[in-house]
Design a protein around this motif. Structure first.
Motif, PDB file in Angstrom:
ATOM      1  N   PRO A 112      34.295  20.597  49.126  1.00 23.57           N
ATOM      2  CA  PRO A 112      33.155  21.300  48.536  1.00 23.57           C
ATOM      3  C   PRO A 112      32.399  22.064  49.618  1.00 23.57           C
ATOM      4  N   THR A 113      31.883  23.231  49.243  1.00 25.97           N
ATOM      5  CA  THR A 113      31.229  24.075  50.234  1.00 25.97           C
ATOM      6  C   THR A 113      30.349  25.115  49.572  1.00 25.97           C
ATOM      7  N   ASN A 114      29.609  25.814  50.368  1.00 26.47           N
ATOM      8  CA  ASN A 114      28.852  26.986  49.936  1.00 26.47           C
ATOM      9  C   ASN A 114      29.823  28.163  49.855  1.00 26.47           C
ATOM     10  N   THR A 115      29.704  28.983  48.821  1.00 27.34           N
ATOM     11  CA  THR A 115      30.680  30.058  48.614  1.00 27.34           C
ATOM     12  C   THR A 115      30.147  31.449  48.946  1.00 27.34           C
ATOM     13  N   PHE A 116      28.987  31.536  49.548  1.00 32.38           N
ATOM     14  CA  PHE A 116      28.399  32.848  49.832  1.00 32.38           C
ATOM     15  C   PHE A 116      29.345  33.737  50.633  1.00 32.38           C
ATOM     16  N   ASP A 117      29.879  33.230  51.736  1.00 37.67           N
ATOM     17  CA  ASP A 117      30.771  34.048  52.565  1.00 37.67           C
ATOM     18  C   ASP A 117      32.087  34.356  51.857  1.00 37.67           C
ATOM     19  N   ALA A 118      32.572  33.449  51.023  1.00 41.79           N
ATOM     20  CA  ALA A 118      33.792  33.724  50.254  1.00 41.79           C
ATOM     21  C   ALA A 118      33.562  34.900  49.308  1.00 41.79           C
ATOM     22  N   HIS A 119      32.386  34.956  48.693  1.00 44.26           N
ATOM     23  CA  HIS A 119      32.057  36.083  47.817  1.00 44.26           C
ATOM     24  C   HIS A 119      31.922  37.380  48.618  1.00 44.26           C
ATOM     25  N   ARG A 120      31.338  37.285  49.782  1.00 44.79           N
ATOM     26  CA  ARG A 120      31.246  38.475  50.638  1.00 44.79           C
ATOM     27  C   ARG A 120      32.640  38.983  50.982  1.00 44.79           C
ATOM     28  N   LEU A 121      33.545  38.060  51.295  1.00 43.24           N
ATOM     29  CA  LEU A 121      34.914  38.436  51.611  1.00 43.24           C
ATOM     30  C   LEU A 121      35.587  39.098  50.409  1.00 43.24           C
ATOM     31  N   ALA A 122      35.409  38.536  49.238  1.00 44.87           N
ATOM     32  CA  ALA A 122      36.026  39.102  48.036  1.00 44.87           C
ATOM     33  C   ALA A 122      35.526  40.529  47.788  1.00 44.87           C
ATOM     34  N   GLN A 123      34.228  40.752  47.947  1.00 44.42           N
ATOM     35  CA  GLN A 123      33.690  42.096  47.718  1.00 44.42           C
ATOM     36  C   GLN A 123      34.154  43.073  48.799  1.00 44.42           C
ATOM     37  N   PHE A 124      34.296  42.603  50.019  1.00 46.71           N
ATOM     38  CA  PHE A 124      34.844  43.415  51.108  1.00 46.71           C
ATOM     39  C   PHE A 124      36.284  43.802  50.780  1.00 46.71           C
ATOM     40  N   ALA A 125      37.037  42.848  50.257  1.00 43.62           N
ATOM     41  CA  ALA A 125      38.430  43.108  49.887  1.00 43.62           C
ATOM     42  C   ALA A 125      38.519  44.148  48.770  1.00 43.62           C
ATOM     43  N   VAL A 126      37.579  44.113  47.836  1.00 41.84           N
ATOM     44  CA  VAL A 126      37.547  45.124  46.772  1.00 41.84           C
ATOM     45  C   VAL A 126      37.409  46.510  47.397  1.00 41.84           C
ATOM     46  N   GLN A 127      36.492  46.643  48.362  1.00 40.64           N
ATOM     47  CA  GLN A 127      36.289  47.929  49.045  1.00 40.64           C
ATOM     48  C   GLN A 127      37.553  48.401  49.751  1.00 40.64           C
ATOM     49  N   LYS A 128      38.373  47.460  50.182  1.00 39.61           N
ATOM     50  CA  LYS A 128      39.595  47.786  50.928  1.00 39.61           C
ATOM     51  C   LYS A 128      40.829  47.871  50.028  1.00 39.61           C
ATOM     52  N   GLY A 129      40.626  47.713  48.724  1.00 35.92           N
ATOM     53  CA  GLY A 129      41.729  47.874  47.787  1.00 35.92           C
ATOM     54  C   GLY A 129      42.592  46.652  47.543  1.00 35.92           C
ATOM     55  N   VAL A 130      42.167  45.488  48.012  1.00 30.53           N
ATOM     56  CA  VAL A 130      42.953  44.264  47.803  1.00 30.53           C
ATOM     57  C   VAL A 130      42.110  43.160  47.149  1.00 30.53           C
ATOM     58  N   GLY A 131      41.175  43.582  46.317  1.00 30.92           N
ATOM     59  CA  GLY A 131      40.267  42.631  45.691  1.00 30.92           C
ATOM     60  C   GLY A 131      40.952  41.613  44.801  1.00 30.92           C
ATOM     61  N   GLU A 132      41.884  42.066  43.956  1.00 30.21           N
ATOM     62  CA  GLU A 132      42.563  41.140  43.047  1.00 30.21           C
ATOM     63  C   GLU A 132      43.363  40.094  43.818  1.00 30.21           C
ATOM     64  N   VAL A 133      44.035  40.528  44.859  1.00 30.19           N
ATOM     65  CA  VAL A 133      44.818  39.605  45.688  1.00 30.19           C
ATOM     66  C   VAL A 133      43.891  38.592  46.360  1.00 30.19           C
ATOM     67  N   MET A 134      42.755  39.073  46.852  1.00 24.90           N
ATOM     68  CA  MET A 134      41.818  38.205  47.557  1.00 24.90           C
ATOM     69  C   MET A 134      41.209  37.175  46.615  1.00 24.90           C
ATOM     70  N   VAL A 135      40.822  37.590  45.425  1.00 25.44           N
ATOM     71  CA  VAL A 135      40.229  36.661  44.462  1.00 25.44           C
ATOM     72  C   VAL A 135      41.214  35.536  44.131  1.00 25.44           C
ATOM     73  N   GLU A 136      42.451  35.905  43.840  1.00 20.59           N
ATOM     74  CA  GLU A 136      43.459  34.893  43.531  1.00 20.59           C
ATOM     75  C   GLU A 136      43.668  33.957  44.720  1.00 20.59           C
ATOM     76  N   ARG A 137      43.711  34.530  45.923  1.00 25.33           N
ATOM     77  CA  ARG A 137      43.962  33.706  47.119  1.00 25.33           C
ATOM     78  C   ARG A 137      42.813  32.730  47.365  1.00 25.33           C
ATOM     79  N   LEU A 138      41.579  33.169  47.131  1.00 22.39           N
ATOM     80  CA  LEU A 138      40.435  32.279  47.335  1.00 22.39           C
ATOM     81  C   LEU A 138      40.451  31.117  46.339  1.00 22.39           C
ATOM     82  N   PHE A 139      40.745  31.409  45.080  1.00 20.43           N
ATOM     83  CA  PHE A 139      40.849  30.323  44.105  1.00 20.43           C
ATOM     84  C   PHE A 139      41.943  29.337  44.507  1.00 20.43           C
ATOM     85  N   LYS A 140      43.118  29.851  44.831  1.00 20.43           N
ATOM     86  CA  LYS A 140      44.235  28.988  45.203  1.00 20.43           C
ATOM     87  C   LYS A 140      43.920  28.203  46.473  1.00 20.43           C
TER      88      LYS A 140
END
Length: 158
Positions: free
Chosen positions: A95-123
């Motif tokens: 268990p953890t705080n997810t603030f930085d994970a969300h920042r990473l996901a939004q950064f990935a969206v800007q870079k065109g790999v948002g869907e891949v990043m979201v799936e990877r974070l969940f997994k």
């Protein structure tokens, strides 16, 4: 069609819901016609990065249940996840705080790999039991998703 999904990477219902949405879009033939946009929602913005307790202990404390009841509830959730092809390892999740994970996901969206990043974070959280509040882990996950290591490190340091 645009579908906005508000979720958190430590929400077991969210990952199952993501899979249900993907299956529904595929079975209806709308997969190519739908734009799925993942929005960031922190279930617990005050959660510590390193709480020092298990997922079972956090659930028991949050809902005023016994540890045995929390484990049983998590076992049922793992069954629900398995029904859609997901594997949850509640005994080893961190268990953890997810603030930085969300920042990473939004950064990935800007870079065109948002869907891949979201799936990877969940997994990473539910299946691989990785510490998605740890910035070094997040950098590695970002690289796996196709992000530049140095850019990802710099973004997380901001």
């Amino acid at each position: 069609m645009k579908i906005e999904v508000w979720s958190d990477f430590v929400c077991p219902f969210c990952y199952i819901g993501k899979r249900h949405l993907e299956q529904a879009l595929c079975s209806t033939g709308l997969g190519d016609k739908a734009e799925v946009v993942f929005k960031s929602f922190e279930l617990d913005p005050d959660a510590p990065v390193n709480p020092g307790v298990s997922v079972h202990e956090r659930l028991a404390a949050k809902y005023g249940m016994s540890l045995e009841e929390a484990k049983a509830a998590n076992a049922k959730m793992a069954e629900r996840a398995a029904a859609v092809g997901l594997t949850y390892h509640f005994d080893t999740m961190i268990p953890t705080n997810t603030f930085d994970a969300h920042r990473l996901a939004q950064f990935a969206v800007q870079k065109g790999v948002g869907e891949v990043m979201v799936e990877r974070l969940f997994k990473a959280y539910f299946t691989d039991s990785l510490h998605i509040g740890d910035r070094q882990v997040l950098v590695q996950l970002g690289v796996e998703a196709g992000l530049d290591k140095e850019e990802t490190e710099a973004m997380l340091e901001q």
